[in-house]
Scaffold this active site. Structure first.
Site, PDB file in Angstrom:
ATOM      1  N   LYS A   1       0.653  -1.053   0.043  1.00  0.00           N
ATOM      2  CA  LYS A   1       0.000  -0.014   0.034  1.00  0.00           C
ATOM      3  C   LYS A   1       0.830   1.241  -0.150  1.00  0.00           C
ATOM      4  O   LYS A   1       1.533   1.826   0.860  1.00  0.00           O
ATOM      5  CB  LYS A   1      -1.002   0.086   1.193  1.00  0.00           C
ATOM      6  CG  LYS A   1      -2.153   0.938   0.894  1.00  0.00           C
ATOM      7  CD  LYS A   1      -2.820   0.519   0.086  1.00  0.00           C
ATOM      8  CE  LYS A   1      -4.156   1.610  -0.432  1.00  0.00           C
ATOM      9  NZ  LYS A   1      -4.835   0.707  -1.875  1.00  0.00           N
TER      10      LYS A   1
ATOM     11  N   SER B   1      -8.513  -0.014  -5.023  1.00  0.00           N
ATOM     12  CA  SER B   1      -8.445   0.104  -4.301  1.00  0.00           C
ATOM     13  C   SER B   1     -10.468   0.332  -4.005  1.00  0.00           C
ATOM     14  O   SER B   1     -11.388  -0.598  -3.857  1.00  0.00           O
ATOM     15  CB  SER B   1      -7.861   1.732  -3.234  1.00  0.00           C
ATOM     16  OG  SER B   1      -6.571   0.065  -3.273  1.00  0.00           O
TER      17      SER B   1
END
Length: 617
Positions: free
Chosen positions: A209, A408
Site C-alpha cells: 500500500k 482499492s
C-alpha cells in the site's frame, strides 16, 4: 455671500446628479451587455443543437483533449467555446468515450460516410482500455470495407496507438513518432515535512500500500518498486503487441529498445521520420499539402471549406436513443469522496442514489456499473457497495465493467457484482487501507505558539495544533485493521475464497486485468460491449436498451465550466512559464497525483486509494 453658497450648493447638486447618471448609465450598459451575451449564447446553443448537414465524404476523427468515460461537465457548449473563446483549451477538453465509439460505429453503416480520417494533433490521450475500445470500433469500420487514414506532423504514444488502426499512415518528412515507454513518478515529502516539523501519523495495512509512502520516505520502497515494475511492464507489452499486430510487424520493430533506437538514428543522421518509415511504423512521408491532395482524390473537394469533403466527429449527430432503457449504466468515474458528487469525483451519496433509483425502477432489469476510479473514501465506497448489494438482492443482476482503473475503493464497490469484466490493461486490486492525520504542534512551537486546555477524555483532546494522543493513535490503527479485515471478507465472499487466500493477493498489490483474472479477482477479460451482453444474458433480455445515468448540468455549470477551462488553459500556463523549470514540473506533478491533493473527506480518516494508478505516462 448667499450667492456664493448657492453656487457651491448647485455645483455639488449637479456633480451628484452627474455621478448618479454615470453610475446608472454604466449599470444599464452592463445589463444591456449581459442581455446581449445571454441572447447570443442562447442562439449559439440553439444553433448548436440543430443537426449539422453531414458532408458526403470522410468522418474526421479530429479529437482534441482527453478521452474519459464521463466528462466532468457535459460538454454541450463545446462548439460555443470554439466559436466564442478560441481553441486554447482544446487539450483540456474531455471527450466521452462512448459517444466517440457510437459515432464510429454509426459511420460504418452511414452511406454518406465513405471513410475515416484520423487527425490527432490536439489529442492528449486516455487510459489504455479506452484507446483499445476506440481501436476496436476503428477495426470494425475497416472490416466493413471503408478505409481509415491517419496523418500528422508528430505522433505521441497515445496518438500513434489510434493511428496504428488505420489502413494508411502519413507522417510529415520533418516529423517523428515519440515511442519511449511508460513510467510512473510520484512526489515524496518526508524531508519537507521534517523541515516544516509537521507530524504525520500514518496508519495502514498492506505491504504494497504505497499511497502513504510519500509521507514516510523520500523514495519508493523496494516492495512498491517491484510491484509497479510488473504492472507498468505489462501495460507497455500490451501497447507494443497491439501496434505490432496492427502494423503487421514484430514488437522489436515497434520499439527495439533505447540503445538500439539511438544506434539506428546515428546511422541515418538522426532523421526520425526516415527511421519511422524504415521500421514500417508509417506507410509514407508526405507534406500536409500532399496529404490533402491524396485525401481529395478519395473524398472529393469542398469548395466552401477549401478542404477535402468531410464531417467532424463533433458535428456528426448520433441517432437518438430511447428515452427509457432496460439496462441502467451508472458511472463511478474519479476519486471516491464522501457526500455529494462534484465534477471529476464519485460522490458516495450521489452514486448510491442513482443505484437506488435504478433498483426501484421496474423498467430497469439489470445494472452495469462502469468503474474507472483509483478509490478514495472507505465510508463513501461502502455506501455505494451497500446500495449495489441491495440491487442484486432485489433480483437485478449487476455487472461491473472496469475501465482504466478499478483499484482499492474502486474494487471495493465492485464486490457485490454478479459478474466483473476487466480489460487486460485495467489496473485493479490494490486491496488495502490507510489513514493519515497531520498535526503541526512542532511547527507552531518553533514560532512560540502553543495549544493547551482540558478534556474529559484523551479521545476528545484531538487538535491539529496538538500532538496526537497515544489512545487516538491506537484507536485509528484498530479502525484501519478492522477496515482491512472487512475488505478481505467482502472480497472473499464475492470471489468465493477464504480471507487468507485473498490476503495473499491483497496487501495493497496492484494487478493488471490479466493478472486479476488469473488470481480470481475478475470473471472475464473484455470491454463494455461484453458487459452489455452479460447483463442482457443474466437478466434474460432479448433486446437490450441502455439507460445512461448522468447528472445533467445547469446552464450556468456548462457556461462557467467552459470559461473555466479557457482560464485554466491560458492564465496558469502564462504565469507558470515564468517559474523555474523544476518548480513548474513539481506543480504539474502535484496536480496529477491522485488521492492526496483531491478532497480527502472520509469521516473516519480511512482511505482505500491507489496512488500510482492514475499517473502512467
Amino acid at each position: 455671500m448667499r450667492s456664493l453658497w448657492r453656487i457651491i450648493a448647485n455645483l455639488f447638486k449637479w456633480t451628484w446628479r452627474l455621478i448618479n447618471f454615470v453610475r446608472e448609465f454604466i449599470l444599464n450598459l452592463f445589463l444591456l451587455l449581459l442581455i446581449l451575451v445571454g441572447v447570443g449564447v442562447w442562439m449559439h446553443i440553439k444553433s448548436a443543437n440543430q443537426p449539422v448537414e453531414v458532408q458526403r465524404g470522410a468522418l474526421n476523427i479530429d479529437l482534441a483533449g482527453v478521452v474519459v468515460d464521463k466528462p466532468s461537465v457535459t460538454n454541450k457548449l463545446g462548439k460555443l467555446g470554439r466559436q466564442l473563446l478560441g481553441a486554447s483549451s482544446n487539450r483540456l477538453k474531455e471527450n466521452p468515450l462512448f459517444d466517440i465509439v457510437d459515432g464510429i460505429r454509426q459511420g460504418k453503416t452511414d452511406d454518406r460516410i465513405s471513410g475515416i480520417v484520423l487527425n490527432l494533433r490536439d489529442f492528449a490521450g486516455g487510459d489504455q482500455p479506452s484507446l483499445q475500445y476506440i481501436g476496436k470500433a476503428l477495426r470494425e469500420f475497416r472490416d466493413s470495407g471503408k478505409p481509415v487514414y491517419a496523418y500528422g506532423d508528430n505522433f505521441t504514444q497515445a496518438q500513434f496507438y489510434l493511428a496504428s488502426f488505420a489502413n494508411k499512415i502519413y507522417l510529415a518528412p520533418h516529423g517523428s513518432i515519440d515511442l519511449h515507454g511508460f513510467a510512473t513518478n510520484s512526489l515524496y515529502y518526508k524531508s519537507l515535512l521534517d523541515k516544516l516539523k509537521v507530524s504525520s501519523h500514518i496508519f495502514r495495512v498492506g505491504t504494497y500500500k504505497s499511497a502513504v509512502e510519500p509521507f514516510l520516505r523520500d523514495d519508493m520502497s523496494q516492495a512498491a518498486r517491484d510491484a509497479d515494475t510488473r504492472w507498468v511492464g505489462q501495460l507497455w507489452n500490451n501497447y507494443v503487441a497491439q501496434i505490432a499486430a496492427n502494423r503487421q510487424i514484430s514488437p522489436e520493430q515497434v520499439f527495439p529498445g533505447a540503445q538500439q533506437l539511438i544506434a539506428a538514428l546515428q546511422k541515418n543522421g538522426g532523421d526520425m521520420a526516415k527511421y519511422a518509415l524504415d521500421a514500417k511504423l508509417v506507410d509514407e512521408l508526405a507534406t500536409p499539402a500532399e496529404v490533402d491532395q491524396k485525401l481529395t482524390k478519395v473524398f472529393g473537394w469542398d469548395k466552401q471549406a477549401n478542404d477535402y469533403r468531410g464531417t467532424s466527429i463533433y458535428d456528426y449527430s448520433l441517432k437518438k436513443q430511447p428515452a427509457k432503457g432496460n439496462i441502467a449504466v451508472i458511472f463511478a468515474d474519479g476519486a471516491i469522496v464522501d457526500g455529494e458528487q462534484t465534477p471529476g469525483t464519485v460522490g458516495g451519496d450521489t452514486t448510491a442514489a442513482e443505484i437506488r433509483s435504478a433498483r426501484l425502477d421496474d423498467k430497469i432489469k439489470a445494472i452495469i456499473l462502469r468503474v474507472n476510479s483509483p478509490g478514495g473514501s472507505v465510508t463513501a465506497s461502502e455506501a455505494i457497495r451497500e446500495e449495489l448489494a441491495a440491487a442484486r438482492a432485489a433480483g437485478k443482476p449487476v455487472v461491473v465493467s472496469m475501465g482504466g482503473m478499478a483499484a482499492s475503493g474502486g474494487y471495493w464497490i465492485s464486490t457485490p457484482a454478479n459478474y466483473i469484466i476487466a480489460s487486460p490493461s485495467t489496473l485493479t486490486g490494490s486491496i488495502g487501507i490507510f489513514g493519515i492525520i497531520n498535526t503541526v504542534e512542532k511547527s507552531l512551537g518553533t514560532i512560540g505558539v502553543y495549544t493547551d486546555g482540558v478534556a474529559t477524555s484523551p479521545l476528545a483532546d484531538v487538535s491539529v495544533t496538538k500532538a496526537l494522543p497515544q489512545e487516538v493513535q491506537q484507536l485509528m490503527q484498530l479502525s484501519i485493521e478492522n477496515g482491512y479485515k472487512n475488505f478481505l471478507d467482502l472480497v472473499a465472499k464475492s470471489r468465493k475464497m477464504t480471507p487468507e487466500q485473498v490476503d495473499q493477493i491483497a496487501q495493497g498489490h496492484v494487478w493488471t486485468g490479466s493478472d486479476a483474472k488469473a488470481n480470481g479477482l475478475v470473471d472475464a477479460l473484455g470491454d463494455f460491449d461484453d458487459a452489455v451482453k452479460k447483463a442482457a444474458e443474466l437478466a434474460k433480455i432479448s433486446q437490450p436498451q441502455l439507460q445512461w445515468y448522468q447528472q445533467q448540468p445547469s446552464f450556468a455549470d456548462m457556461l462557467f465550466g467552459q470559461m473555466n477551462a479557457q482560464i485554466r488553459a491560458v492564465l496558469p500556463e502564462t504565469l507558470q512559464s515564468m517559474l523555474p523549470a523544476p518548480m513548474y514540473d513539481v506543480m504539474s506533478m502535484m496536480k496529477k497525483q491522485p488521492g492526496l491533493f483531491d478532497k480527502m473527506n472520509d469521516p473516519q480518516n480511512r482511505y482505500a486509494v491507489c496512488l500510482t494508478c492514475g499517473d502512467v505516462r
